[in-house]
Design an enzyme around this catalytic site. Structure first.
Site, PDB file in Angstrom:
ATOM      1  N   ARG A 102       6.846  15.266 -13.167  1.00 42.54           N
ATOM      2  CA  ARG A 102       7.529  14.821 -14.392  1.00 42.54           C
ATOM      3  C   ARG A 102       7.218  15.841 -15.474  1.00 42.54           C
ATOM      4  O   ARG A 102       6.065  15.994 -15.886  1.00 42.54           O
ATOM      5  CB  ARG A 102       7.051  13.422 -14.787  1.00 42.54           C
ATOM      6  CG  ARG A 102       7.745  12.849 -16.004  1.00 42.54           C
ATOM      7  CD  ARG A 102       7.244  11.437 -16.303  1.00 42.54           C
ATOM      8  NE  ARG A 102       7.921  10.854 -17.463  1.00 42.54           N
ATOM      9  CZ  ARG A 102       7.524  11.013 -18.727  1.00 42.54           C
ATOM     10  NH1 ARG A 102       6.419  11.724 -18.994  1.00 42.54           N
ATOM     11  NH2 ARG A 102       8.196  10.451 -19.720  1.00 42.54           N
ATOM     12  N   LYS A 140       0.153  18.347 -21.559  1.00 33.05           N
ATOM     13  CA  LYS A 140      -0.765  17.316 -22.055  1.00 33.05           C
ATOM     14  C   LYS A 140      -2.056  17.920 -22.601  1.00 33.05           C
ATOM     15  O   LYS A 140      -2.367  19.089 -22.404  1.00 33.05           O
ATOM     16  CB  LYS A 140      -1.052  16.301 -20.945  1.00 33.05           C
ATOM     17  CG  LYS A 140       0.114  15.358 -20.711  1.00 33.05           C
ATOM     18  CD  LYS A 140      -0.241  14.206 -19.803  1.00 33.05           C
ATOM     19  CE  LYS A 140       0.905  13.188 -19.752  1.00 33.05           C
ATOM     20  NZ  LYS A 140       0.616  12.058 -18.855  1.00 33.05           N
TER      21      LYS A 140
END
Length: 274
Positions: free
Chosen positions: A255, A221
Site C-alpha cells: 500500500r 511513514k
C-alpha cells in the site's frame, strides 16, 4: 492466494500494488493534496497507468492524534469520489479505507470492491456482518485503541506472538460471519514505536502462519523519515528499501503513495525469485 473482487479474480501469489488516494485535509503526507475532481482524476489515472491493481480511498485520517470526524462528514467526502471514479474508470478496483460499516455499505453499493479496516471490526461491531453480507474481500489491520489513543498503547510482551494471536481470533470471527477473502495488515505505526516497526518488518514472514496474504503499509511513514532525519516528502528512497524487504519477507500487497517505484520493487524481487 486469490481474492474475488466482484467477479475479478486477483492472484496475490504475485504481489500487487495498492495506490493511496487520501481525500482528507490532514493526512501526514498528502493531506489536502487532492482538493477537486480534476486533481483526483489525474492522480487516479496516474496510479492506474503506473500499475496499481487497487486504489485505496481514505476519507478519515488515521495518523496518530488525528481529529475524529462524524459519519456524515466521512460519507460526504468519500461517496462522491467513489461515484466519480467508477464512472470515469469502469474497470477500477476501489478499496475503501474505513472502520464504519455504514460507510462500507454505501461505498460497496456505489461500486467499491474491497474494504480496508484499520480496526478489524473493533470500532464497529457491525463491520464483520456487513462484509460477510456483501461478500467483498476484507483487509483487517492490527491496532490497539484508536488513532487518537494508539501512541500510548505500544506495550507488548512478545510483539509477533501477540499480533498472530490477535489475527487468529479475528480470522475465526470473520469466517463465522461469512467473510471468505481476508488480507491481514500488521499495522506499521499503529500502536507500535519505531523499534517495534523494524522488528515487525524483520519478522514479517512469521505472520504467514495465518496462511493469508499480508499487506505492508510503510509508505513514507515515520519509521523511515524519523530514522533518516528527513521529511516525509524526502522518504521515497527509504520507502523503496523497506518495500523490498517486506516483499522478501512475504508481503503480497504493497500500500503506497508512489506506485511506479513499488511496481518496480515487485518486478525486481520477482526476477530474483525466478
Amino acid at each position: 492466494m486469490t481474492i474475488n473482487c466482484k467477479g475479478s479474480l486477483i492472484d496475490l501469489t504475485i504481489p500487487k500494488v495498492m495506490g493511496i488516494l487520501n481525500i482528507t485535509p490532514d493526512s501526514f503526507y498528502d493531506g489536502g493534496m487532492y482538493k477537486n475532481e480534476a486533481q483526483i482524476l489525474k492522480q487516479t489515472e496516474k496510479m492506474l497507468v503506473e500499475g496499481a491493481t487497487f486504489i485505496d480511498i481514505g476519507a478519515y485520517s488515521s495518523r496518530p492524534g488525528a481529529d475524529h470526524i462524524s459519519l456524515e462528514e466521512e460519507k460526504s467526502r468519500v461517496l462522491p469520489i467513489v461515484t466519480l471514479l467508477t464512472n470515469k474508470f469502469p474497470e477500477i478496483l476501489i478499496s475503501i479505507d474505513t472502520f464504519r460499516s455504514e460507510i462500507a455499505t454505501y461505498c460497496i453499493e456505489a461500486g467499491a470492491v474491497l474494504i480496508n479496516d484499520i480496526s478489524a471490526g473493533n470500532m464497529d461491531s457491525k463491520m464483520f456482518n456487513t462484509i460477510g453480507k456483501h461478500k467483498v474481500p476484507y483487509i483487517m489491520m492490527h491496532m490497539k485503541g484508536t488513532p487518537q489513543t494508539m501512541k500510548t498503547l505500544d506495550q507488548y510482551d512478545n510483539l509477533i506472538n501477540e499480533i498472530n494471536f490477535y489475527f487468529s481470533e479475528k480470522i475465526a470471527d470473520a469466517r463465522k460471519n461469512g467473510i471468505d477473502d481476508i488480507i491481514i495488515d500488521p499495522g506499521f505505526g499503529f500502536a507500535k514505536n519505531t523499534d517495534q516497526n523494524f522488528e515487525l518488518l524483520k519478522k514479517l514472514s512469521l505472520l504467514q502462519l495465518n496462511d493469508l496474504p499480508i499487506l505492508a503499509g510503510v509508505s513514507r511513514k515515520s519509521m523511515i523519515y524519523k530514522t533518516l532525519e528527513i521529511e516525509p516528502t524526502d522518504a521515497l528512497n527509504g520507502t523503496t528499501v523497506l518495500n523490498t524487504i517486506a516483499l522478501l519477507n512475504g508481503a503480497s500487497l504493497l500500500r503506497v503513495h508512489d506506485v511506479k517505484e513499488a511496481v518496480e520493487c515487485i518486478t525486481l524481487v520477482n526476477a530474483i525469485r525466478s
